[in-house]
Motif scaffolding. Structure first.
Motif, PDB file in Angstrom:
ATOM      1  N   UNK A 123      58.416  29.255 -10.267  1.00  0.00           N
ATOM      2  CA  UNK A 123      57.970  30.477  -9.603  1.00  0.00           C
ATOM      3  C   UNK A 123      58.034  31.684 -10.505  1.00  0.00           C
ATOM      4  N   UNK A 124      59.092  31.805 -11.283  1.00  0.00           N
ATOM      5  CA  UNK A 124      59.238  33.033 -12.058  1.00  0.00           C
ATOM      6  C   UNK A 124      58.414  33.033 -13.346  1.00  0.00           C
ATOM      7  N   UNK A 125      57.505  32.077 -13.482  1.00  0.00           N
ATOM      8  CA  UNK A 125      56.502  32.133 -14.542  1.00  0.00           C
ATOM      9  C   UNK A 125      55.274  32.930 -14.145  1.00  0.00           C
ATOM     10  N   UNK A 126      55.216  33.342 -12.876  1.00  0.00           N
ATOM     11  CA  UNK A 126      53.996  33.919 -12.328  1.00  0.00           C
ATOM     12  C   UNK A 126      54.138  35.384 -11.950  1.00  0.00           C
ATOM     13  N   UNK A 127      53.145  36.139 -12.354  1.00  0.00           N
ATOM     14  CA  UNK A 127      52.918  37.481 -11.836  1.00  0.00           C
ATOM     15  C   UNK A 127      52.236  37.300 -10.484  1.00  0.00           C
ATOM     16  N   UNK A 128      52.698  38.015  -9.466  1.00  0.00           N
ATOM     17  CA  UNK A 128      52.215  37.803  -8.103  1.00  0.00           C
ATOM     18  C   UNK A 128      51.554  39.049  -7.549  1.00  0.00           C
ATOM     19  N   UNK A 129      50.555  38.836  -6.729  1.00  0.00           N
ATOM     20  CA  UNK A 129      49.853  39.961  -6.137  1.00  0.00           C
ATOM     21  C   UNK A 129      49.528  39.751  -4.676  1.00  0.00           C
ATOM     22  N   UNK A 130      49.311  40.855  -3.986  1.00  0.00           N
ATOM     23  CA  UNK A 130      48.757  40.855  -2.642  1.00  0.00           C
ATOM     24  C   UNK A 130      47.404  41.557  -2.698  1.00  0.00           C
ATOM     25  N   UNK A 131      46.460  40.952  -2.013  1.00  0.00           N
ATOM     26  CA  UNK A 131      45.121  41.502  -1.882  1.00  0.00           C
ATOM     27  C   UNK A 131      44.767  41.503  -0.402  1.00  0.00           C
ATOM     28  N   UNK A 149      42.596  44.927  -4.254  1.00  0.00           N
ATOM     29  CA  UNK A 149      43.975  44.834  -4.691  1.00  0.00           C
ATOM     30  C   UNK A 149      44.855  45.717  -3.810  1.00  0.00           C
ATOM     31  N   UNK A 150      46.052  45.202  -3.481  1.00  0.00           N
ATOM     32  CA  UNK A 150      47.022  45.969  -2.711  1.00  0.00           C
ATOM     33  C   UNK A 150      48.260  46.282  -3.563  1.00  0.00           C
ATOM     34  N   UNK A 151      48.864  45.241  -4.114  1.00  0.00           N
ATOM     35  CA  UNK A 151      50.101  45.426  -4.877  1.00  0.00           C
ATOM     36  C   UNK A 151      50.347  44.198  -5.736  1.00  0.00           C
ATOM     37  N   UNK A 152      51.137  44.389  -6.800  1.00  0.00           N
ATOM     38  CA  UNK A 152      51.536  43.236  -7.604  1.00  0.00           C
ATOM     39  C   UNK A 152      52.917  43.476  -8.193  1.00  0.00           C
ATOM     40  N   UNK A 153      53.513  42.394  -8.678  1.00  0.00           N
ATOM     41  CA  UNK A 153      54.869  42.449  -9.189  1.00  0.00           C
ATOM     42  C   UNK A 153      54.989  41.495 -10.373  1.00  0.00           C
ATOM     43  N   UNK A 154      55.723  41.929 -11.375  1.00  0.00           N
ATOM     44  CA  UNK A 154      55.874  41.124 -12.578  1.00  0.00           C
ATOM     45  C   UNK A 154      56.795  39.925 -12.339  1.00  0.00           C
ATOM     46  N   UNK A 155      56.839  39.053 -13.309  1.00  0.00           N
ATOM     47  CA  UNK A 155      57.561  37.793 -13.175  1.00  0.00           C
ATOM     48  C   UNK A 155      59.043  37.992 -12.837  1.00  0.00           C
ATOM     49  N   UNK A 156      59.650  38.979 -13.454  1.00  0.00           N
ATOM     50  CA  UNK A 156      61.066  39.236 -13.200  1.00  0.00           C
ATOM     51  C   UNK A 156      61.304  40.143 -12.009  1.00  0.00           C
ATOM     52  N   UNK A 157      60.241  40.775 -11.542  1.00  0.00           N
ATOM     53  CA  UNK A 157      60.368  41.743 -10.457  1.00  0.00           C
ATOM     54  C   UNK A 157      60.705  43.144 -10.933  1.00  0.00           C
ATOM     55  N   UNK A 163      44.348  49.614   7.596  1.00  0.00           N
ATOM     56  CA  UNK A 163      45.067  48.514   6.937  1.00  0.00           C
ATOM     57  C   UNK A 163      44.700  47.157   7.547  1.00  0.00           C
ATOM     58  N   UNK A 164      43.933  47.168   8.613  1.00  0.00           N
ATOM     59  CA  UNK A 164      43.504  45.917   9.234  1.00  0.00           C
ATOM     60  C   UNK A 164      42.685  45.094   8.251  1.00  0.00           C
ATOM     61  N   UNK A 165      43.121  43.861   8.022  1.00  0.00           N
ATOM     62  CA  UNK A 165      42.464  43.003   7.037  1.00  0.00           C
ATOM     63  C   UNK A 165      43.144  41.638   7.037  1.00  0.00           C
ATOM     64  N   UNK A 166      42.506  40.702   6.370  1.00  0.00           N
ATOM     65  CA  UNK A 166      43.187  39.457   6.015  1.00  0.00           C
ATOM     66  C   UNK A 166      43.876  39.700   4.677  1.00  0.00           C
ATOM     67  N   UNK A 167      45.161  39.417   4.652  1.00  0.00           N
ATOM     68  CA  UNK A 167      45.961  39.635   3.454  1.00  0.00           C
ATOM     69  C   UNK A 167      46.194  38.303   2.739  1.00  0.00           C
ATOM     70  N   UNK A 168      45.980  38.332   1.441  1.00  0.00           N
ATOM     71  CA  UNK A 168      46.125  37.146   0.610  1.00  0.00           C
ATOM     72  C   UNK A 168      47.177  37.377  -0.471  1.00  0.00           C
ATOM     73  N   UNK A 169      47.979  36.361  -0.712  1.00  0.00           N
ATOM     74  CA  UNK A 169      48.828  36.404  -1.894  1.00  0.00           C
ATOM     75  C   UNK A 169      48.157  35.601  -3.005  1.00  0.00           C
TER      76      UNK A 169
END
Length: 117
Positions: free
Chosen positions: A28-36, A46-54, A89-95
């Motif tokens: 898991x901590x190999x990945x940069x993660x985002x919400x769209x 794009x909504x938000x993202x976070x680096x591998x370490x947080x 903010x109404x939408x389908x949210x994806x990680x």
């Protein structure tokens, strides 16, 4: 990596909601993660993202100060805490996940957030 988003639902304007996205299948901590999100009739954005370490987070201007992205590298889960939600903010949210910029090759199935006015 496989992603499973959850936590969507109906919330009143001004309320709060927390989305979760559980990951499996790789480190898991190999990945940069985002919400769209994708609202009806609109492009995914794009909504938000976070680096591998947080250690670093990034936000769209439209959610800055209201939403917070975080991750738990023990539970293999990324969160999106939403406060002061608005009807827009109404939408389908994806990680989504990536190991290298700029594209996100891995996507969850989406969870619907509906904000009532």
């Amino acid at each position: 990596v496989q992603l499973q988003a959850s936590g969507g639902g109906l919330v009143q304007a001004g309320g709060s909601l927390r989305l979760s996205c559980a990951a499996s299948g790789d480190t898991f901590n190999n990945y940069h993660l985002g919400w769209f999100r994708q609202a009806p009739g609109k492009e995914r954005e794009f909504v938000a993202s976070i680096t591998e370490s947080g250690s670093r987070t990034y936000y769209a201007d439209s959610v800055k100060g209201r939403f917070t992205i975080s991750r738990d590298n023990i539970k293999n889960t990324v969160y999106l805490q939403m406060h002061s939600v608005k009807p827009e903010d109404t939408a389908v949210y994806y990680c989504a996940a990536r190991r290298a910029p700029p594209e996100y090759p891995y996507w969850g199935q989406g969870t619907l957030v509906t904000v009532s006015s």
